[in-house]
Design a protein around this motif. Structure first.
Motif, mmCIF file in Angstrom:
data_model
loop_
_atom_site.group_PDB
_atom_site.id
_atom_site.type_symbol
_atom_site.label_atom_id
_atom_site.label_comp_id
_atom_site.label_asym_id
_atom_site.label_seq_id
_atom_site.Cartn_x
_atom_site.Cartn_y
_atom_site.Cartn_z
ATOM 1 N N ALA A 41 0.836 -1.210 0.000
ATOM 2 C CA ALA A 41 0.000 0.000 0.000
ATOM 3 C C ALA A 41 0.868 1.256 0.000
ATOM 4 O O ALA A 41 0.552 2.239 -0.690
ATOM 5 N N LEU A 42 1.954 1.234 0.739
ATOM 6 C CA LEU A 42 2.873 2.381 0.745
ATOM 7 C C LEU A 42 3.440 2.597 -0.655
ATOM 8 O O LEU A 42 3.511 3.720 -1.154
ATOM 9 N N ARG A 43 3.830 1.490 -1.285
ATOM 10 C CA ARG A 43 4.413 1.596 -2.631
ATOM 11 C C ARG A 43 3.393 2.166 -3.619
ATOM 12 O O ARG A 43 3.679 3.073 -4.390
ATOM 13 N N GLU A 44 2.173 1.625 -3.564
ATOM 14 C CA GLU A 44 1.126 2.066 -4.491
ATOM 15 C C GLU A 44 0.795 3.534 -4.320
ATOM 16 O O GLU A 44 0.495 4.239 -5.285
ATOM 17 N N ALA A 45 0.859 4.005 -3.069
ATOM 18 C CA ALA A 45 0.518 5.408 -2.788
ATOM 19 C C ALA A 45 1.688 6.351 -3.060
ATOM 20 O O ALA A 45 1.550 7.560 -2.916
ATOM 21 N N GLY A 46 2.841 5.790 -3.413
ATOM 22 C CA GLY A 46 4.023 6.630 -3.627
ATOM 23 C C GLY A 46 4.644 7.088 -2.323
ATOM 24 O O GLY A 46 5.401 8.060 -2.280
ATOM 25 N N ASP A 47 4.320 6.387 -1.236
ATOM 26 C CA ASP A 47 4.811 6.796 0.082
ATOM 27 C C ASP A 47 5.975 5.938 0.586
ATOM 28 O O ASP A 47 6.372 6.068 1.746
ATOM 29 N N LEU A 48 6.493 5.070 -0.273
ATOM 30 C CA LEU A 48 7.656 4.269 0.117
ATOM 31 C C LEU A 48 8.896 5.105 -0.206
ATOM 32 O O LEU A 48 9.450 5.031 -1.301
ATOM 33 N N ALA A 49 9.312 5.897 0.767
ATOM 34 C CA ALA A 49 10.387 6.863 0.511
ATOM 35 C C ALA A 49 11.721 6.182 0.269
ATOM 36 O O ALA A 49 12.538 6.626 -0.532
ATOM 37 N N ILE A 60 16.405 -12.595 -2.074
ATOM 38 C CA ILE A 60 16.159 -11.524 -1.103
ATOM 39 C C ILE A 60 15.907 -12.166 0.259
ATOM 40 O O ILE A 60 15.012 -13.003 0.408
ATOM 41 N N VAL A 61 16.716 -11.783 1.239
ATOM 42 C CA VAL A 61 16.590 -12.374 2.583
ATOM 43 C C VAL A 61 16.285 -11.312 3.639
ATOM 44 O O VAL A 61 16.141 -11.636 4.820
ATOM 45 N N GLY A 62 16.190 -10.058 3.217
ATOM 46 C CA GLY A 62 15.851 -9.007 4.165
ATOM 47 C C GLY A 62 15.279 -7.807 3.441
ATOM 48 O O GLY A 62 15.543 -7.591 2.252
ATOM 49 N N HIS A 63 14.462 -7.047 4.150
ATOM 50 C CA HIS A 63 13.862 -5.848 3.556
ATOM 51 C C HIS A 63 13.592 -4.826 4.647
ATOM 52 O O HIS A 63 13.255 -5.176 5.777
ATOM 53 N N ILE A 64 13.732 -3.554 4.278
ATOM 54 C CA ILE A 64 13.372 -2.478 5.196
ATOM 55 C C ILE A 64 12.700 -1.366 4.419
ATOM 56 O O ILE A 64 13.096 -1.076 3.279
ATOM 57 N N ALA A 65 11.668 -0.790 5.029
ATOM 58 C CA ALA A 65 10.914 0.297 4.402
ATOM 59 C C ALA A 65 11.004 1.546 5.269
ATOM 60 O O ALA A 65 11.011 1.458 6.505
ATOM 61 N N PHE A 66 11.057 2.692 4.608
ATOM 62 C CA PHE A 66 10.975 3.983 5.290
ATOM 63 C C PHE A 66 9.944 4.831 4.554
ATOM 64 O O PHE A 66 9.875 4.801 3.314
ATOM 65 N N SER A 67 9.161 5.581 5.307
ATOM 66 C CA SER A 67 8.182 6.485 4.701
ATOM 67 C C SER A 67 8.211 7.812 5.455
ATOM 68 O O SER A 67 8.631 7.860 6.613
ATOM 69 N N ARG A 68 7.759 8.872 4.791
ATOM 70 C CA ARG A 68 7.761 10.177 5.456
ATOM 71 C C ARG A 68 6.646 10.265 6.486
ATOM 72 O O ARG A 68 5.563 9.737 6.263
ATOM 73 N N VAL A 69 6.902 10.957 7.572
ATOM 74 C CA VAL A 69 5.850 11.252 8.544
ATOM 75 C C VAL A 69 5.727 12.771 8.678
ATOM 76 O O VAL A 69 6.643 13.513 8.320
ATOM 77 N N ALA A 70 4.574 13.196 9.192
ATOM 78 C CA ALA A 70 4.368 14.614 9.507
ATOM 79 C C ALA A 70 4.388 14.775 11.023
ATOM 80 O O ALA A 70 3.998 13.859 11.756
ATOM 81 N N ILE A 71 4.861 15.926 11.485
ATOM 82 C CA ILE A 71 4.890 16.206 12.924
ATOM 83 C C ILE A 71 4.161 17.522 13.150
ATOM 84 O O ILE A 71 4.327 18.479 12.380
#
Ligand code: COA
Length: 166
Positions: A41-49, A60-71
Protein backbone atom coordinates in the motif's frame (compact mmCIF):
# COMPACT_ATOMS: atom_id res chain seq x y z
CA UNK A 1 27.15 -12.45 10.36
CA UNK A 2 25.53 -13.64 7.13
CA UNK A 3 27.17 -11.98 4.11
CA UNK A 4 24.59 -9.92 2.26
CA UNK A 5 24.50 -7.20 -0.37
CA UNK A 6 22.15 -4.29 0.28
CA UNK A 7 20.61 -2.31 -2.56
CA UNK A 8 17.45 -0.28 -3.25
CA UNK A 9 14.34 -2.20 -4.23
CA UNK A 10 14.03 -2.73 -7.98
CA UNK A 11 11.06 -3.47 -10.24
CA UNK A 12 10.39 -7.19 -9.94
CA UNK A 13 11.35 -7.41 -6.26
CA UNK A 14 7.76 -6.83 -5.10
CA UNK A 15 6.56 -10.46 -4.81
CA UNK A 16 9.70 -11.55 -2.91
CA UNK A 17 9.36 -8.61 -0.51
CA UNK A 18 5.70 -9.48 0.03
CA UNK A 19 6.43 -13.14 0.86
CA UNK A 20 9.42 -12.29 3.03
CA UNK A 21 7.44 -9.76 5.08
CA UNK A 22 4.60 -12.22 5.49
CA UNK A 23 6.74 -15.09 6.80
CA UNK A 24 8.92 -12.85 8.98
CA UNK A 25 5.99 -11.33 10.84
CA UNK A 26 3.72 -14.40 10.95
CA UNK A 27 5.06 -15.77 14.27
CA UNK A 28 5.29 -12.39 16.01
CA UNK A 29 2.70 -12.04 18.78
CA UNK A 30 2.26 -8.30 18.17
CA UNK A 31 1.65 -8.73 14.43
CA UNK A 32 -1.78 -8.37 12.87
CA UNK A 33 -0.53 -10.32 9.84
CA UNK A 34 -0.91 -7.44 7.40
CA UNK A 35 2.59 -5.94 7.28
CA UNK A 36 3.13 -7.28 3.74
CA UNK A 37 -0.02 -5.44 2.60
CA UNK A 38 1.25 -2.28 4.29
CA UNK A 39 4.44 -2.37 2.20
CA UNK A 40 2.39 -2.80 -0.99
CA UNK A 41 0.00 0.00 0.00
CA UNK A 42 2.87 2.38 0.74
CA UNK A 43 4.41 1.60 -2.63
CA UNK A 44 1.13 2.07 -4.49
CA UNK A 45 0.52 5.41 -2.79
CA UNK A 46 4.02 6.63 -3.63
CA UNK A 47 4.81 6.80 0.08
CA UNK A 48 7.66 4.27 0.12
CA UNK A 49 10.39 6.86 0.51
CA UNK A 50 13.20 4.33 0.81
CA UNK A 51 12.97 0.57 0.32
CA UNK A 52 16.11 -1.55 0.68
CA UNK A 53 16.60 -5.26 0.15
CA UNK A 54 19.35 -7.54 1.46
CA UNK A 55 20.42 -10.37 -0.86
CA UNK A 56 22.49 -13.44 -0.14
CA UNK A 57 23.98 -15.41 -3.03
CA UNK A 58 20.55 -16.44 -4.29
CA UNK A 59 17.63 -14.37 -3.10
CA UNK A 60 16.16 -11.52 -1.10
CA UNK A 61 16.59 -12.37 2.58
CA UNK A 62 15.85 -9.01 4.17
CA UNK A 63 13.86 -5.85 3.56
CA UNK A 64 13.37 -2.48 5.20
CA UNK A 65 10.91 0.30 4.40
CA UNK A 66 10.97 3.98 5.29
CA UNK A 67 8.18 6.49 4.70
CA UNK A 68 7.76 10.18 5.46
CA UNK A 69 5.85 11.25 8.54
CA UNK A 70 4.37 14.61 9.51
CA UNK A 71 4.89 16.21 12.92
CA UNK A 72 2.42 18.69 14.38
CA UNK A 73 5.14 21.25 15.18
CA UNK A 74 5.89 21.49 11.44
CA UNK A 75 9.24 19.65 11.56
CA UNK A 76 10.20 18.53 8.05
CA UNK A 77 12.18 15.62 6.65
CA UNK A 78 11.28 13.08 9.30
CA UNK A 79 10.75 9.44 8.37
CA UNK A 80 9.28 6.29 9.84
CA UNK A 81 11.29 3.07 9.87
CA UNK A 82 9.37 -0.12 9.16
CA UNK A 83 8.38 -2.71 8.49
CA UNK A 84 11.75 -4.45 8.64
CA UNK A 85 11.90 -8.17 7.90
CA UNK A 86 14.55 -10.90 7.82
CA UNK A 87 13.98 -14.46 6.56
CA UNK A 88 13.18 -16.51 9.69
CA UNK A 89 15.99 -19.02 9.17
CA UNK A 90 18.53 -16.18 8.95
CA UNK A 91 17.32 -14.03 11.82
CA UNK A 92 19.81 -13.07 14.52
CA UNK A 93 22.71 -13.17 12.06
CA UNK A 94 23.12 -9.42 11.63
CA UNK A 95 20.98 -8.81 8.53
CA UNK A 96 18.40 -6.65 10.31
CA UNK A 97 21.16 -4.53 11.87
CA UNK A 98 22.86 -4.15 8.48
CA UNK A 99 19.61 -2.98 6.86
CA UNK A 100 18.86 -0.53 9.66
CA UNK A 101 22.40 0.87 9.60
CA UNK A 102 22.34 1.20 5.81
CA UNK A 103 18.91 2.85 5.86
CA UNK A 104 19.92 5.37 8.51
CA UNK A 105 23.06 6.25 6.51
CA UNK A 106 21.07 6.67 3.27
CA UNK A 107 18.52 8.94 4.92
CA UNK A 108 21.23 11.00 6.60
CA UNK A 109 22.87 11.39 3.20
CA UNK A 110 19.66 12.71 1.66
CA UNK A 111 19.24 15.30 4.42
CA UNK A 112 16.73 13.61 6.71
CA UNK A 113 16.37 15.27 10.10
CA UNK A 114 15.29 12.18 11.96
CA UNK A 115 13.51 8.84 12.12
CA UNK A 116 10.70 7.49 14.29
CA UNK A 117 9.57 3.93 14.82
CA UNK A 118 7.37 1.66 16.84
CA UNK A 119 9.35 -1.30 18.16
CA UNK A 120 11.19 -3.02 20.95
CA UNK A 121 13.48 -0.52 22.75
CA UNK A 122 15.87 -3.38 23.62
CA UNK A 123 16.62 -3.78 19.92
CA UNK A 124 16.39 -0.27 18.52
CA UNK A 125 18.21 1.38 21.42
CA UNK A 126 21.48 0.02 20.02
CA UNK A 127 21.05 2.24 16.95
CA UNK A 128 20.44 5.33 19.09
CA UNK A 129 16.64 5.30 19.08
CA UNK A 130 15.03 6.44 22.33
CA UNK A 131 11.62 7.36 23.62
CA UNK A 132 11.00 11.10 23.96
CA UNK A 133 7.84 12.09 25.87
CA UNK A 134 7.72 15.31 23.81
CA UNK A 135 7.04 13.30 20.65
CA UNK A 136 3.75 11.46 20.69
CA UNK A 137 2.13 8.71 18.72
CA UNK A 138 -1.27 8.08 20.32
CA UNK A 139 -2.26 4.47 20.85
CA UNK A 140 0.53 2.02 21.60
CA UNK A 141 2.44 1.99 24.92
CA UNK A 142 4.57 5.19 24.72
CA UNK A 143 7.91 3.53 25.51
CA UNK A 144 7.69 1.58 22.21
CA UNK A 145 7.55 4.81 20.21
CA UNK A 146 11.11 5.97 19.68
CA UNK A 147 13.01 8.54 17.68
CA UNK A 148 16.50 9.16 16.39
CA UNK A 149 17.51 12.77 15.72
CA UNK A 150 19.88 12.97 12.74
CA UNK A 151 20.20 16.75 12.51
CA UNK A 152 18.90 19.81 14.34
CA UNK A 153 16.60 20.05 17.32
CA UNK A 154 14.37 17.27 18.57
CA UNK A 155 10.79 17.92 17.42
CA UNK A 156 7.85 18.08 19.83
CA UNK A 157 4.30 17.19 18.94
CA UNK A 158 2.12 14.47 17.50
CA UNK A 159 3.39 12.28 14.65
CA UNK A 160 1.11 11.41 11.71
CA UNK A 161 1.77 8.49 9.41
CA UNK A 162 0.90 8.07 5.71
CA UNK A 163 -2.69 6.85 5.09
CA UNK A 164 -1.49 3.29 4.30
CA UNK A 165 -0.84 2.78 8.01
CA UNK A 166 -4.57 3.15 8.64
C1 COA B 1 13.52 -7.85 14.14
C2 COA B 1 14.44 -8.30 13.00
C3 COA B 1 14.26 -7.38 11.80
C4 COA B 1 15.88 -8.17 13.52
O1 COA B 1 16.77 -8.55 12.50
P1 COA B 1 17.84 -9.71 12.77
O2 COA B 1 18.69 -9.81 11.58
O3 COA B 1 17.12 -10.94 13.20
O4 COA B 1 18.64 -9.16 14.05
P2 COA B 1 20.21 -8.86 14.14
O5 COA B 1 20.95 -10.12 13.87
O6 COA B 1 20.54 -7.66 13.37
O7 COA B 1 20.33 -8.48 15.68
C5 COA B 1 20.35 -9.49 16.64
C6 COA B 1 20.17 -8.88 17.99
O8 COA B 1 18.92 -8.21 18.04
C7 COA B 1 18.12 -8.76 19.08
N1 COA B 1 16.74 -8.78 18.59
C8 COA B 1 16.34 -9.21 17.39
N2 COA B 1 15.00 -9.05 17.30
C9 COA B 1 14.61 -8.50 18.46
C10 COA B 1 13.35 -8.10 18.97
N3 COA B 1 12.20 -8.22 18.27
N4 COA B 1 13.31 -7.59 20.22
C11 COA B 1 14.42 -7.42 20.93
N5 COA B 1 15.64 -7.78 20.50
C12 COA B 1 15.72 -8.32 19.28
C13 COA B 1 18.65 -10.14 19.31
O9 COA B 1 18.36 -10.59 20.61
C14 COA B 1 20.15 -9.93 19.11
O10 COA B 1 20.72 -9.34 20.26
P3 COA B 1 22.27 -9.49 20.62
O11 COA B 1 23.04 -8.83 19.51
O12 COA B 1 22.40 -8.75 21.90
O13 COA B 1 22.52 -10.95 20.71
C15 COA B 1 14.15 -9.76 12.56
O14 COA B 1 14.40 -10.62 13.65
C16 COA B 1 12.76 -10.00 12.04
O15 COA B 1 12.52 -9.97 10.84
N6 COA B 1 11.78 -10.29 12.95
C17 COA B 1 10.42 -10.56 12.55
C18 COA B 1 9.74 -9.29 12.08
C19 COA B 1 9.87 -8.18 13.11
O16 COA B 1 9.63 -8.36 14.30
N7 COA B 1 10.21 -6.96 12.62
C20 COA B 1 10.44 -5.80 13.46
C21 COA B 1 9.18 -5.28 14.02
S1 COA B 1 9.46 -3.80 14.98
Amino acid sequence: MTAVTIRPEQAGDEPAIYELTKVAFAPMPFSEGDEQDLVDALREAGDLALSLVALDAERIVGHIAFSRVAISDGAQDWYDLGPVSVAPELQLTGIGSALIGHGIADLRHRGAKGIVLLGNPDYYGRFGFEHDPQLEYPGPPPQYFQRLVLEGDAPAGVVSYPPAFG
